[in-house]
Design a protein around this motif. Structure first.
Motif, PDB file in Angstrom:
ATOM      1  N   ARG A 106       0.833  -1.198   0.000  1.00  0.00           N
ATOM      2  CA  ARG A 106       0.000   0.000   0.000  1.00  0.00           C
ATOM      3  C   ARG A 106       0.874   1.256   0.000  1.00  0.00           C
ATOM      4  NH1 ARG A 106      -3.801   1.890   5.072  1.00  0.00           N
ATOM      5  NH2 ARG A 106      -4.567   3.854   4.146  1.00  0.00           N
ATOM      6  N   VAL A 107       0.593   2.173  -0.913  1.00  0.00           N
ATOM      7  CA  VAL A 107       1.282   3.474  -0.942  1.00  0.00           C
ATOM      8  C   VAL A 107       0.485   4.428  -0.062  1.00  0.00           C
ATOM      9  CG1 VAL A 107       2.063   5.393  -2.375  1.00  0.00           C
ATOM     10  CG2 VAL A 107       2.166   3.044  -3.254  1.00  0.00           C
ATOM     11  N   ARG A 108       1.126   5.000   0.958  1.00  0.00           N
ATOM     12  CA  ARG A 108       0.411   5.749   1.981  1.00  0.00           C
ATOM     13  C   ARG A 108       0.722   7.249   1.974  1.00  0.00           C
ATOM     14  NH1 ARG A 108       1.088   2.398   7.480  1.00  0.00           N
ATOM     15  NH2 ARG A 108      -0.400   4.038   8.109  1.00  0.00           N
ATOM     16  N   ALA A 109       1.443   7.739   0.962  1.00  0.00           N
ATOM     17  CA  ALA A 109       1.760   9.168   0.870  1.00  0.00           C
ATOM     18  C   ALA A 109       1.806   9.571  -0.588  1.00  0.00           C
ATOM     19  CB  ALA A 109       3.089   9.467   1.565  1.00  0.00           C
ATOM     20  N   GLY A 161       9.641   9.613  10.380  1.00  0.00           N
ATOM     21  CA  GLY A 161       8.831   8.497  10.831  1.00  0.00           C
ATOM     22  C   GLY A 161       7.472   8.413  10.169  1.00  0.00           C
ATOM     23  N   THR A 162       7.108   9.382   9.304  1.00  0.00           N
ATOM     24  CA  THR A 162       5.819   9.316   8.609  1.00  0.00           C
ATOM     25  C   THR A 162       5.832   8.146   7.621  1.00  0.00           C
ATOM     26  OG1 THR A 162       5.493  11.707   8.781  1.00  0.00           O
ATOM     27  CG2 THR A 162       4.243  10.543   7.071  1.00  0.00           C
ATOM     28  N   PRO A 163       4.835   7.226   7.674  1.00  0.00           N
ATOM     29  CA  PRO A 163       4.810   6.084   6.738  1.00  0.00           C
ATOM     30  C   PRO A 163       4.646   6.558   5.293  1.00  0.00           C
ATOM     31  CG  PRO A 163       3.333   5.710   8.602  1.00  0.00           C
ATOM     32  CD  PRO A 163       3.732   7.146   8.668  1.00  0.00           C
ATOM     33  N   LEU A 164       5.445   5.996   4.391  1.00  0.00           N
ATOM     34  CA  LEU A 164       5.354   6.328   2.967  1.00  0.00           C
ATOM     35  C   LEU A 164       4.693   5.186   2.177  1.00  0.00           C
ATOM     36  CD1 LEU A 164       8.877   7.954   2.390  1.00  0.00           C
ATOM     37  CD2 LEU A 164       6.720   9.062   3.031  1.00  0.00           C
ATOM     38  N   PHE A 165       5.107   3.957   2.412  1.00  0.00           N
ATOM     39  CA  PHE A 165       4.499   2.798   1.743  1.00  0.00           C
ATOM     40  C   PHE A 165       4.917   1.544   2.501  1.00  0.00           C
ATOM     41  CE2 PHE A 165       8.586   3.450  -0.247  1.00  0.00           C
ATOM     42  CZ  PHE A 165       9.127   2.187  -0.375  1.00  0.00           C
ATOM     43  N   THR A 166       4.262   0.443   2.143  1.00  0.00           N
ATOM     44  CA  THR A 166       4.598  -0.832   2.777  1.00  0.00           C
ATOM     45  C   THR A 166       5.212  -1.771   1.751  1.00  0.00           C
ATOM     46  OG1 THR A 166       2.385  -1.722   2.343  1.00  0.00           O
ATOM     47  CG2 THR A 166       2.751  -0.635   4.477  1.00  0.00           C
ATOM     48  N   VAL A 167       5.992  -2.723   2.240  1.00  0.00           N
ATOM     49  CA  VAL A 167       6.630  -3.740   1.404  1.00  0.00           C
ATOM     50  C   VAL A 167       6.226  -5.109   1.951  1.00  0.00           C
ATOM     51  CG1 VAL A 167       8.792  -4.695   0.548  1.00  0.00           C
ATOM     52  CG2 VAL A 167       8.579  -2.229   0.903  1.00  0.00           C
ATOM     53  N   VAL A 168       5.688  -5.964   1.066  1.00  0.00           N
ATOM     54  CA  VAL A 168       5.316  -7.331   1.446  1.00  0.00           C
ATOM     55  C   VAL A 168       6.528  -8.223   1.224  1.00  0.00           C
ATOM     56  CG1 VAL A 168       3.771  -9.267   1.033  1.00  0.00           C
ATOM     57  CG2 VAL A 168       2.917  -6.910   0.820  1.00  0.00           C
ATOM     58  N   LEU A 194       8.330  10.208  -4.997  1.00  0.00           N
ATOM     59  CA  LEU A 194       7.982   8.892  -4.443  1.00  0.00           C
ATOM     60  C   LEU A 194       7.883   7.930  -5.621  1.00  0.00           C
ATOM     61  CD1 LEU A 194       7.262   7.243  -1.935  1.00  0.00           C
ATOM     62  CD2 LEU A 194       4.872   7.878  -2.278  1.00  0.00           C
ATOM     63  N   ASP A 195       8.976   7.244  -5.903  1.00  0.00           N
ATOM     64  CA  ASP A 195       9.105   6.462  -7.126  1.00  0.00           C
ATOM     65  C   ASP A 195       8.769   4.990  -6.906  1.00  0.00           C
ATOM     66  OD1 ASP A 195       9.968   8.799  -8.389  1.00  0.00           O
ATOM     67  OD2 ASP A 195      12.052   8.421  -7.852  1.00  0.00           O
ATOM     68  N   VAL A 196       7.562   4.718  -6.435  1.00  0.00           N
ATOM     69  CA  VAL A 196       7.124   3.332  -6.272  1.00  0.00           C
ATOM     70  C   VAL A 196       5.678   3.206  -6.737  1.00  0.00           C
ATOM     71  CG1 VAL A 196       8.688   2.797  -4.360  1.00  0.00           C
ATOM     72  CG2 VAL A 196       6.431   3.773  -3.879  1.00  0.00           C
ATOM     73  N   LEU A 197       5.304   1.975  -7.169  1.00  0.00           N
ATOM     74  CA  LEU A 197       3.932   1.631  -7.560  1.00  0.00           C
ATOM     75  C   LEU A 197       3.535   0.338  -6.861  1.00  0.00           C
ATOM     76  CD1 LEU A 197       4.170   2.276 -11.418  1.00  0.00           C
ATOM     77  CD2 LEU A 197       3.065   3.754  -9.718  1.00  0.00           C
ATOM     78  N   PRO A 198       2.241   0.112  -6.644  1.00  0.00           N
ATOM     79  CA  PRO A 198       1.818  -1.150  -6.039  1.00  0.00           C
ATOM     80  C   PRO A 198       2.322  -2.350  -6.838  1.00  0.00           C
ATOM     81  CG  PRO A 198       0.007   0.409  -6.037  1.00  0.00           C
ATOM     82  CD  PRO A 198       1.106   1.042  -6.843  1.00  0.00           C
ATOM     83  N   ASP A 199       2.753  -3.388  -6.123  1.00  0.00           N
ATOM     84  CA  ASP A 199       3.276  -4.648  -6.681  1.00  0.00           C
ATOM     85  C   ASP A 199       4.660  -4.484  -7.310  1.00  0.00           C
ATOM     86  OD1 ASP A 199       0.966  -5.995  -5.916  1.00  0.00           O
ATOM     87  OD2 ASP A 199      -0.045  -5.530  -7.818  1.00  0.00           O
ATOM     88  N   GLN A 200       5.225  -3.292  -7.272  1.00  0.00           N
ATOM     89  CA  GLN A 200       6.597  -3.096  -7.801  1.00  0.00           C
ATOM     90  C   GLN A 200       7.590  -3.778  -6.873  1.00  0.00           C
ATOM     91  OE1 GLN A 200       7.704   1.001  -8.414  1.00  0.00           O
ATOM     92  NE2 GLN A 200       9.885   0.563  -8.185  1.00  0.00           N
ATOM     93  N   THR A 256       7.041  -1.404   6.844  1.00  0.00           N
ATOM     94  CA  THR A 256       6.687  -0.025   6.478  1.00  0.00           C
ATOM     95  C   THR A 256       7.948   0.805   6.269  1.00  0.00           C
ATOM     96  OG1 THR A 256       4.621  -0.145   7.753  1.00  0.00           O
ATOM     97  CG2 THR A 256       5.458   2.062   7.189  1.00  0.00           C
ATOM     98  N   VAL A 257       8.044   1.442   5.106  1.00  0.00           N
ATOM     99  CA  VAL A 257       9.153   2.361   4.814  1.00  0.00           C
ATOM    100  C   VAL A 257       8.687   3.766   5.164  1.00  0.00           C
ATOM    101  CG1 VAL A 257      10.694   3.282   3.052  1.00  0.00           C
ATOM    102  CG2 VAL A 257      10.033   0.858   3.005  1.00  0.00           C
TER     103      VAL A 257
END
Length: 354
Positions: free
Chosen positions: A88-91, A100-107, A154-160, A142-143
């Protein structure tokens, strides 16, 4: 008319030329002969008597004035702390974030340990049959932002897929810094700089205090220009060596309430000490500029110059504090002598007349 053209006019021309010739002879030889001056003609003279100065008592303030620019502080890069697929991208770019603000999560997949191998029973009974494999397990990491500011990328996409250490975001602190280059002489004068400087921005606010002052060579990637890699082939060979750039810079932080912008020019005044009632000598009379040096003291009777070690203090670029080695009223050479013993100017143009 024929007689006038053929006889009168030629005769008049000859007369005029004769008068001119007589006048030139009189100018060349007549004035000197009339005075009876037969001595040699006086020529220019050169006085090679070395210039001298006197050690006096006074005050000196070490203020260095620099020309610089206002620069935006570089963005802080955020790196991935886990390897796996982006969840999930959270920002979003433009958000105000804090450390410490969450930016995205990594599975992140969790590897199951291999099942142990069971040996057959001693009596020949069959080995137990393993059950169905368990479903793959995962954990979520969480990153978060590593600094406070504005999220500029913010250079990420879901499932990347991301790996540990990948640059995935950048946070701009939104702060400004004044940066000014230092010459060789200025760097030596700021060996012990203060913690702040006075800054003036043309057309901007009044003089303001710029805090967190530092000197040194900027690290790569900070946005400050680097020193020239090679010497300038068109540089003036007679220029003052102390005016050569070193690559070092003075930097200080602009207060948040001062309305200035990145890219504007600024004048920086750094005052690194004041001494009152101290002995002073011209900087041209001293060999050396930091800690220790030497001057050439003139003998009161013979006028002979003797090199004398001295202890140096503050300088304002014109005079330097002499805290040991000579006394008040001591006569010294105004310029450091060259190899031939004659006093020369500080730029190497030759002997200096007294």
């Amino acid at each position: 008319m024929g007689v006038v053209r053929t006889i009168v006019f030629p005769a008049l021309r000859l007369l005029v030329w004769a008068v001119i010739a007589v006048a030139l002879v009189q100018l060349a030889f007549g004035s000197r002969a009339g005075r009876g001056d037969t001595g040699p003609v006086a020529g220019p003279t050169v006085d090679l008597t070395p210039a001298e100065a006197t050690v006096v008592r006074g005050d000196v303030t070490n203020t260095v004035t620099l020309s610089g620019t206002v620069q935006a502080d570089p963005a802080v890069t955020v790196k991935s702390t886990a390897a796996g697929a982006v969840g999930r991208v959270r920002a979003a770019v433009g958000d105000a974030v804090e450390r410490g603000t969450p930016l995205f999560t990594v599975v992140v997949p969790v590897e199951e340990p291999a099942a142990p191998v069971t040996a057959p029973a001693a009596d020949g009974a069959p080995a137990p049959v393993p059950g169905a494999p368990a479903a793959p397990r995962t954990r979520t990491v969480t990153v978060s932002a590593t600094s406070t500011g504005t999220l500029t990328s913010l250079d990420v996409l879901p499932d990347q897929q991301v790996a540990v250490g990948d640059a995935v975001a950048a946070v701009s602190p939104g702060t400004l810094t004044v940066s000014a280059p230092l010459t060789q002489e200025e760097q030596f004068r700021l060996l012990a700089p203060p913690s702040s400087a006075r800054v003036t921005v043309p057309g901007g606010p009044g003089v303001f205090e710029c805090t967190d002052l530092r000197t040194g060579t900027p690290e790569p990637g900070t946005g400050a220009p680097a020193a020239p890699a090679v010497p300038d082939p068109y540089a003036d060979p007679y220029a003052d060596p102390g005016a050569a750039p070193t690559g070092a810079r003075v930097t200080c932080r602009v207060p948040a309430d001062v309305p200035v912008f990145a890219g504007v020019s600024a004048t920086v005044e750094v005052t690194a000490g004041t001494s009152t009632g101290v002995l002073l000598a011209p900087v041209t009379a001293v060999r050396g500029s930091v800690g220790t040096g030497s001057v050439w003291v003139l003998d009161e009777e013979t006028g002979e110059a003797t090199e004398t070690d001295v202890v140096l203090g503050l300088t304002d670029g014109e005079v330097v504090e002499v805290s040991g080695g000579v006394g008040e009223g001591t006569r010294v050479l105004q310029f450091v002598p060259g190899d031939d013993g004659l006093a020369v100017d500080p730029y190497g143009y030759g002997p200096v007349a007294g």
